[in-house]
Scaffold this active site. Structure first.
Site, PDB file in Angstrom:
ATOM      1  N   GLY A 121       2.962  16.549 -39.575  1.00  0.00           N
ATOM      2  CA  GLY A 121       1.811  16.356 -38.704  1.00  0.00           C
ATOM      3  C   GLY A 121       2.261  15.923 -37.326  1.00  0.00           C
ATOM      4  O   GLY A 121       3.400  15.473 -37.149  1.00  0.00           O
TER       5      GLY A 121
ATOM      6  N   GLN B 149       1.439  11.519 -29.435  1.00  0.00           N
ATOM      7  CA  GLN B 149       2.904  11.465 -29.575  1.00  0.00           C
ATOM      8  C   GLN B 149       3.630  12.319 -28.543  1.00  0.00           C
ATOM      9  O   GLN B 149       4.823  12.134 -28.320  1.00  0.00           O
ATOM     10  CB  GLN B 149       3.324  11.927 -30.987  1.00  0.00           C
ATOM     11  CG  GLN B 149       2.892  10.969 -32.080  1.00  0.00           C
ATOM     12  CD  GLN B 149       3.242  11.526 -33.440  1.00  0.00           C
ATOM     13  OE1 GLN B 149       2.512  12.326 -33.986  1.00  0.00           O
ATOM     14  NE2 GLN B 149       4.371  11.112 -33.991  1.00  0.00           N
TER      15      GLN B 149
ATOM     16  N   CYS C 234       7.356   8.689 -39.663  1.00  0.00           N
ATOM     17  CA  CYS C 234       6.714   9.073 -38.402  1.00  0.00           C
ATOM     18  C   CYS C 234       7.772   9.616 -37.459  1.00  0.00           C
ATOM     19  O   CYS C 234       8.836   9.008 -37.322  1.00  0.00           O
ATOM     20  CB  CYS C 234       6.016   7.868 -37.780  1.00  0.00           C
ATOM     21  SG  CYS C 234       5.145   8.260 -36.246  1.00  0.00           S
ATOM     22  N   LEU C 235       7.463  10.732 -36.828  1.00  0.00           N
ATOM     23  CA  LEU C 235       8.417  11.325 -35.886  1.00  0.00           C
ATOM     24  C   LEU C 235       8.671  10.398 -34.696  1.00  0.00           C
ATOM     25  O   LEU C 235       9.695  10.514 -34.042  1.00  0.00           O
ATOM     26  CB  LEU C 235       7.905  12.684 -35.397  1.00  0.00           C
ATOM     27  CG  LEU C 235       7.803  13.761 -36.488  1.00  0.00           C
ATOM     28  CD1 LEU C 235       7.087  14.999 -35.958  1.00  0.00           C
ATOM     29  CD2 LEU C 235       9.193  14.116 -37.008  1.00  0.00           C
TER      30      LEU C 235
ATOM     31  N   HIS D 125      -2.971   8.993 -40.927  1.00  0.00           N
ATOM     32  CA  HIS D 125      -1.844   8.613 -40.064  1.00  0.00           C
ATOM     33  C   HIS D 125      -2.034   9.198 -38.653  1.00  0.00           C
ATOM     34  O   HIS D 125      -1.854   8.488 -37.648  1.00  0.00           O
ATOM     35  CB  HIS D 125      -0.552   9.122 -40.726  1.00  0.00           C
ATOM     36  CG  HIS D 125       0.702   8.951 -39.945  1.00  0.00           C
ATOM     37  ND1 HIS D 125       1.723   8.104 -40.349  1.00  0.00           N
ATOM     38  CD2 HIS D 125       1.144   9.530 -38.800  1.00  0.00           C
ATOM     39  CE1 HIS D 125       2.716   8.173 -39.468  1.00  0.00           C
ATOM     40  NE2 HIS D 125       2.395   9.035 -38.527  1.00  0.00           N
ATOM     41  N   GLU D 126      -2.416  10.475 -38.593  1.00  0.00           N
ATOM     42  CA  GLU D 126      -2.598  11.124 -37.283  1.00  0.00           C
ATOM     43  C   GLU D 126      -3.809  10.561 -36.544  1.00  0.00           C
ATOM     44  O   GLU D 126      -3.772  10.387 -35.324  1.00  0.00           O
ATOM     45  CB  GLU D 126      -2.759  12.641 -37.442  1.00  0.00           C
ATOM     46  CG  GLU D 126      -1.654  13.365 -38.187  1.00  0.00           C
ATOM     47  CD  GLU D 126      -0.256  13.037 -37.725  1.00  0.00           C
ATOM     48  OE1 GLU D 126      -0.095  12.555 -36.592  1.00  0.00           O
ATOM     49  OE2 GLU D 126       0.695  13.244 -38.495  1.00  0.00           O
TER      50      GLU D 126
ATOM     51  N   HIS E 244      -2.855   7.504 -34.788  1.00  0.00           N
ATOM     52  CA  HIS E 244      -2.159   7.778 -33.519  1.00  0.00           C
ATOM     53  C   HIS E 244      -3.169   7.985 -32.390  1.00  0.00           C
ATOM     54  O   HIS E 244      -2.962   7.507 -31.268  1.00  0.00           O
ATOM     55  CB  HIS E 244      -1.304   9.042 -33.636  1.00  0.00           C
ATOM     56  CG  HIS E 244       0.066   8.848 -34.219  1.00  0.00           C
ATOM     57  ND1 HIS E 244       0.989   7.949 -33.703  1.00  0.00           N
ATOM     58  CD2 HIS E 244       0.696   9.463 -35.245  1.00  0.00           C
ATOM     59  CE1 HIS E 244       2.123   8.034 -34.410  1.00  0.00           C
ATOM     60  NE2 HIS E 244       1.968   8.931 -35.356  1.00  0.00           N
TER      61      HIS E 244
HETATM   62  O1  GNR Z   1       6.370  14.125 -40.753  1.00  0.00           O
HETATM   63  C1  GNR Z   1       5.652  13.193 -41.137  1.00  0.00           C
HETATM   64  N1  GNR Z   1       5.663  12.840 -42.442  1.00  0.00           N
HETATM   65  C2  GNR Z   1       4.753  11.963 -43.006  1.00  0.00           C
HETATM   66  C3  GNR Z   1       4.998  11.524 -44.306  1.00  0.00           C
HETATM   67  C4  GNR Z   1       4.116  10.669 -44.942  1.00  0.00           C
HETATM   68  C5  GNR Z   1       2.982  10.250 -44.282  1.00  0.00           C
HETATM   69  C6  GNR Z   1       2.732  10.651 -42.980  1.00  0.00           C
HETATM   70  C7  GNR Z   1       3.602  11.510 -42.347  1.00  0.00           C
HETATM   71  S1  GNR Z   1       3.271  12.047 -40.737  1.00  0.00           S
HETATM   72  C8  GNR Z   1       4.859  12.437 -40.145  1.00  0.00           C
HETATM   73  C9  GNR Z   1       4.773  13.143 -38.799  1.00  0.00           C
HETATM   74  C10 GNR Z   1       4.188  12.207 -37.765  1.00  0.00           C
HETATM   75  O2  GNR Z   1       4.787  11.308 -37.247  1.00  0.00           O
HETATM   76  N2  GNR Z   1       2.939  12.379 -37.469  1.00  0.00           N
HETATM   77  O3  GNR Z   1       2.337  11.549 -36.598  1.00  0.00           O
HETATM   78 NI    NI Z   2       3.360   9.666 -36.761  1.00  0.00          NI
END
Ligand code: GNR
Ligand code: NI
Length: 167
Positions: free
Chosen positions: A46, A51, A91-92, A133-134, A137
């Site tokens: 995601g 980001q 998270c990236l 999660h997104e 953000h």
């Molecule tokens: O790549 C991602 N893997 C992930 C794994 C478990 C729960 C959430 C994520 S999101 C993350 C990519 C990211 O940072 N999205 O904002």
């Molecule tokens: Ni993230």
């Protein structure tokens, strides 16, 4: 197409709140294409516009194993959330850190696609967790902020060390 630069925690720009998209124009479609390319290339499941330092309510997600199911969510709203999921998140913007965060197990989301078509999505498991999660953000929240201050301090120290090593 273009790969976009992903902001790294801690960065004050990760804490800006995104505003709703009001115009579904070619610039939005280009942003979505570039975000998808950046997410697949990272690789990640995601990516939120926040980001890549664009403070609009735009998310791309692909939580499928075959990486062939792109979901685009513009101006997303969670209208139903049930259950409790404990999935380890990464998270990236916080590379190399994986932690458990309590999330809803199932969510129902209303949003628009990049063409302005309304959509409703019912998700569970990893996809549901990723949506939450997104959406965090977009509100300026990074998953590590759910952790204790001590853990956050250790994570910042580890990230700083990573940066020094790669410099
Ligand atoms: O790549 C991602 N893997 C992930 C794994 C478990 C729960 C959430 C994520 S999101 C993350 C990519 C990211 O940072 N999205 O904002
Ligand atoms: Ni993230």
């Amino acid at each position: 197409m273009a790969l976009l630069n992903i902001l790294r925690y801690p960065d004050a720009r990760l804490h800006k709140a995104a505003t709703p998209v009001t115009v579904f124009d070619d610039g939005l479609k280009r942003l979505v294409r570039d975000m998808a390319e950046t997410m697949y290339g990272a690789p990640g499941i995601g990516l939120a516009a926040t980001q890549v330092d664009v403070h609009k309510q735009v998310i791309v997600i692909d939580a499928s194993e075959r990486r062939d199911s792109l979901v685009v969510l513009v101006n997303p709203e969670i209208v139903e959330a049930t259950g409790i999921s404990d999935i380890e998140e990464g998270c990236l913007s916080v590379p190399g850190i994986y932690e458990l965060v309590e999330r809803a197990e199932r969510v129902k989301v209303r949003a628009y696609d990049q063409n302005g078509n309304a959509l409703t999505l019912e998700a569970q498991g990893l996809l549901a967790v990723c949506i939450q999660h997104e959406m965090d953000h977009l509100q300026g929240k990074v998953f590590v902020e759910y952790l204790s201050q001590l853990k956050q301090q250790r994570i910042r120290a580890r990230l700083a060390k990573q940066l020094r090593k790669s410099a």
